[in-house]
Each structure stands twice: as structure tokens, then as C-alpha cells.
Design a protein around this motif. Structure first.
Motif, short mmCIF file in Angstrom:
data_model
loop_
_atom_site.label_atom_id
_atom_site.label_comp_id
_atom_site.label_asym_id
_atom_site.label_seq_id
_atom_site.Cartn_x
_atom_site.Cartn_y
_atom_site.Cartn_z
N GLU A 1 -7.08 4.74 4.73
CA GLU A 1 -8.40 4.27 4.29
C GLU A 1 -8.27 2.95 3.54
OE1 GLU A 1 -10.10 7.47 2.05
OE2 GLU A 1 -10.57 8.67 3.83
N GLN A 2 -7.23 2.85 2.70
CA GLN A 2 -7.04 1.60 1.96
C GLN A 2 -6.59 0.47 2.88
OE1 GLN A 2 -5.48 1.54 -1.96
NE2 GLN A 2 -5.62 3.75 -2.23
N THR A 3 -5.79 0.81 3.89
CA THR A 3 -5.39 -0.21 4.88
C THR A 3 -6.60 -0.71 5.64
OG1 THR A 3 -3.23 0.89 5.10
CG2 THR A 3 -3.86 -0.68 6.82
N SER B 1 -1.59 -1.24 -4.06
CA SER B 1 -2.61 -0.20 -4.02
C SER B 1 -1.91 1.15 -3.96
CB SER B 1 -3.51 -0.36 -2.78
OG SER B 1 -4.20 -1.58 -2.80
N ARG B 2 -2.06 1.96 -4.99
CA ARG B 2 -1.49 3.31 -4.96
C ARG B 2 -2.37 4.22 -4.11
NH1 ARG B 2 2.84 3.48 -7.60
NH2 ARG B 2 3.26 2.16 -9.42
N ILE B 3 -1.76 5.24 -3.54
CA ILE B 3 -2.50 6.13 -2.66
C ILE B 3 -2.25 7.58 -3.06
CG2 ILE B 3 -2.42 4.47 -0.77
CD1 ILE B 3 -0.29 6.23 0.57
N GLN B 4 -3.15 8.46 -2.63
CA GLN B 4 -3.02 9.89 -2.90
C GLN B 4 -2.27 10.62 -1.78
OE1 GLN B 4 -4.13 11.38 -5.85
NE2 GLN B 4 -4.41 9.22 -6.41
N ASP C 1 -5.60 8.67 2.58
CA ASP C 1 -6.02 7.65 1.62
C ASP C 1 -5.32 6.32 1.91
OD1 ASP C 1 -7.20 6.50 -0.67
OD2 ASP C 1 -5.47 7.04 -1.90
N GLY C 2 -4.04 6.39 2.29
CA GLY C 2 -3.30 5.18 2.62
C GLY C 2 -3.92 4.43 3.78
N VAL D 1 0.86 -1.19 0.00
CA VAL D 1 0.00 0.00 0.00
C VAL D 1 0.89 1.23 0.00
CG1 VAL D 1 -1.77 1.30 1.25
CG2 VAL D 1 -1.86 -1.20 1.21
N GLY D 2 0.65 2.15 -0.94
CA GLY D 2 1.53 3.31 -1.08
C GLY D 2 2.70 2.96 -1.98
#
Length: 391
Positions: free
Chosen positions: A260-262, A250-253, A257-258, A234-235
Motif C-alpha cells: 500500500e505504501q509502495t 517508510s516503516r510498515i506493519q 501495508d508495504g 520502504v519496510g
């Protein structure tokens, strides 16, 4: 053993100078303490896990009964950059520093890069990423020449306006630089730095992309993959390891966002490692000497950590660490040679277990692999005999 391990790297959240900090110009650095001294740091979840109980942390209020185990991690590699820090976390100690270019890149490298891209080069010296587009952005727009710059880290950075050089083309130019910069000039990362806007109000966009060296040998990620486990990045984890050993990415903004994806991954089914990098602490605040911004970012992370913790299952383990320091209160805008924290939390983890100071970041990755039932055999030592509740 765990079914899932969440390993979160708070990029640049160091906790005090290492014994050799003076050799790096970092004497007195303590990134966490700089935020704590602002009087605005509020990280109750990290505090409950044991952040301020860590040996030598130098700030905050320790809790009587930490929920997690905790340690102070020393970097064994020669360097203080993102690539070396993450590689060490994942099991590779780097005895030699990656090359840096305080006077800019050699003329033969720049000439060959101009030949490969068909474009001229501007700047070619260490520079602030925001200042360099202000100082060279207008000439770049007028001529189409690429803005090439570096820093105290082992990086070759290429900035270009998205209107002048489309992002896909900039990535191709960076791939060309990555192939060029090997061996003696094998910098840790080639970084695409797209920007937008009009002079003097240029803004870097979220389309940054890192092109890292491939790790010289297998890391815990490769060992976990070989064992049939998931390895989720992630990231910028995928970029740091050049994709090696990563099964999904998973790319993050940004940091938020990182997380949230985690949190989203915590709600999914997988078996293996979720390896997370939150870069804003370093990129947005540390390098800009923004103590209030850094502090607010830590506070927001802690709030989101409060959302993640209840989602952890009985066979999950959470690990929180960092890859180096970047003290925003010192005159330097570069990374700092600091110890980093390690917090471990889960049903099987012995609450309140003080692991003292460990000799290498590599113990982190070896422990993550061992928790998942894999003897990675990389450069670190598993802390499982010390940290499991039944030990």
C-alpha cells in the motif's frame, strides 16, 4: 533513462538450490516450487511478467510473450542471510560470512551485556522466536531478565515483554548490543523482539526493530544520493543499511501495508529509487514452515502488484527480486541457499528478454543505478545493454 525505479524485494522467495546449497544444508530447496506444489499458488501478474520463464525455475507455466525481461540471480557472497543478500543487491559482495553462534554467545559477551543493561540474560542459544517467548516468557516477567537468542543467521535477538521493558528501552538495550558486537563478533543484525500477552498466549508485536552493521563501503544508495537522487526505503530497508544512503524511510506493519505504501509512492513525485522489502514471506511463513500461509501471501502480493502496474509511468521501471530462500516445505526453519528471480518491467525494457543466469545479485543494483543515469561502480555489472528495448 528512467526517472523512477521501484525495486521490490520479496524477502526469501528463492527459486531453487544454488550449486553450493549442500554446503549450507539446503540441497533440494526451492521456495517458489514448494508454494506451487500446494496447488493453491495463483500469481497471474508475476506469471505475465515472466516468472515461470526464468531458467531453472522448476515450476509453473511459462508464457509465450512475457511482458518483462527476466533472469535467475546467483548469490556470490558467503552466506544466506538478509543483510548479506541486500548488501549484495545494492552492490557489495561479502567474501566472508558473518559470525554465527550455534552454541550461543560467548560468556564474556553475555557478562558484558548484562553489565551494560543491568539485567540478567535468559536462554542464549539458537531458538524459534515464537517458542522462545513461550518457554522463557514467564521467567522473564518474574525476573526482568532479557531473553537473548540467535538462529542459523548472524543475529543477536533480544525479546522482552512490552509491559516489563518499554519498547524505547528495549531499543536502547539493542543499541548497546550493537555497539558491543563489532569486529570478531560483528553479527549482521541485532534485533529487538517485543511481545505482549500473558503466558502461555504470548504474541510478538509489530514493534520489531533491526540494528544492522553499517555497510563497509558505499552501495548504490550512496552513489544515487551523491548524484542528488531520492533513495526511499520502504519496510526494513533503512534498518538493513543502518540508514546509510537512505533519504526517506517508510516503516510498515506487514506485506500488505508495504505494498500500500509502495502504491502511495507511485502516486507521488520523486526522482530516484524506491527500495522495498516485504518481510512477511520470510518472517511469518518461511521460518514457520507454513506453506499455505506463504502461498496465500504470494497470491495477495500478486493482487496488489496488479494495482501497482497501471500506476507506472512511461519513465518508470519496476524490478522484482529476492534476497535468499526460506523453503517452507523442508524440515529446516532456516534460510536456504537459493537462486532468486529478477523481473524487469517498463516501457523502455525489452519485453521477453531472457537474461539467463547472472553471477551475482549485485547486477540488480548496478542496473537500477544505470537506469537512473548513475554509474555506481559497485561490484555488479549493469544489464542495461542487454535489457533496454533499443539495445
Amino acid at each position: 533513462m528512467a526517472k523512477r525505479v521501484f525495486l521490490i524485494v520479496l524477502d526469501s522467495v528463492g527459486i531453487g538450490e544454488e550449486p553450493d546449497a549442500a554446503a549450507y544444508g539446503d540441497e533440494g530447496s526451492n521456495t517458489l516450487r514448494a508454494c506451487w506444489q500446494s496447488g493453491k499458488l495463483s500469481v497471474p501478474n508475476l506469471q505475465r511478467l515472466g516468472l515461470y520463464n526464468i531458467e531453472g525455475v522448476g515450476c509453473g507455466e511459462a508464457v509465450e510473450r512475457p511482458l518483462g525481461a527476466f533472469a535467475r540471480m546467483r548469490e556470490s557472497s558467503a552466506g544466506k542471510d538478509t543483510t548479506i543478500g541486500h548488501w549484495e543487491i545494492a552492490g557489495i559482495i561479502s567474501p566472508k560470512p558473518m559470525p554465527t553462534y550455534p552454541d550461543g554467545f560467548p560468556s564474556e559477551i553475555i557478562r558484558e551485556y548484562e553489565r551494560l543493561t543491568g539485567r540478567g540474560v535468559l536462554c542464549n542459544r539458537p531458538y524459534s522466536g515464537t517458542q522462545v517467548i513461550h518457554d522463557f516468557g514467564r521467567e522473564h516477567e518474574e525476573t526482568g531478565a532479557l531473553i537473548v537468542y540467535t538462529s542459523a543467521d548472524s543475529v543477536f535477538q533480544v525479546a522482552a515483554h512490552e509491559r516489563v521493558v518499554p519498547v524505547k528501552q528495549l531499543y536502547e538495550y539493542c543499541e548497546a548490543a550493537r555497539k558491543l558486537l563489532q569486529g570478531e563478533h560483528g553479527v549482521g543484525r541485532v534485533i529487538a523482539r517485543p511481545f505482549e500477552g500473558s503466558w502461555p498466549d504470548y504474541r510478538r508485536t509489530s514493534n520489531r526493530h533491526d540494528f544492522s552493521l553499517t555497510p563497509p563501503r558505499d552501495t548504490i544508495l550512496d552513489k544515487l544520493r551523491a548524484a542528488g537522487l531520492d533513495t526511499i526505503g520502504v519496510g526494513k530497508i533503512y534498518d538493513i543499511f543502518a540508514g546509510k544512503g537512505i533519504s526517506q524511510t517508510s516503516r510498515i506493519q506487514n506485506n500488505e501495508d508495504g505494498m500500500e505504501q509502495t502504491i502511495a509512492w507511485a502516486k507521488k513525485e520523486f526522482h530516484g529509487l524506491c527500495f522495498v522489502n516485504l518481510v512477511d514471506f520470510d518472517m511469518v511463513y518461511g521460518h514457520r514452515n507454513d506453506v499455505p500461509g506463504y502461498t496465500a501471501a504470494l497470491n495477495r502480493f500478486d493482487e496488489q502488484l496488479g494495482e501497482l502496474l497501471p500506476l507506472l509511468r512511461e519513465d518508470d521501471v519496476l524490478m522484482i527480486t529476492a534476497d535468499h530462500g526460506c523453503d517452507p516445505s523442508t524440515p529446516s526453519t532456516d534460510h536456504s541457499r537459493e537462486y532468486v528471480p529478477l523481473l524487469l518491467y517498463g516501457k523502455e525494457i525489452a519485453a521477453g528478454r531472457d537474461l539467463g543466469t547472472r553471477p551475482t545479485f549485485a547486477d540488480t543494483g548496478e542496473t537500477a543505478a544505470a537506469l537512473l543515469g548513475v554509474d555506481a561502480g559497485c561490484d555488479g555489472e549493469s544489464l542495461c545493454p542487454l535489457v533496454l528495448a533499443r539495445s
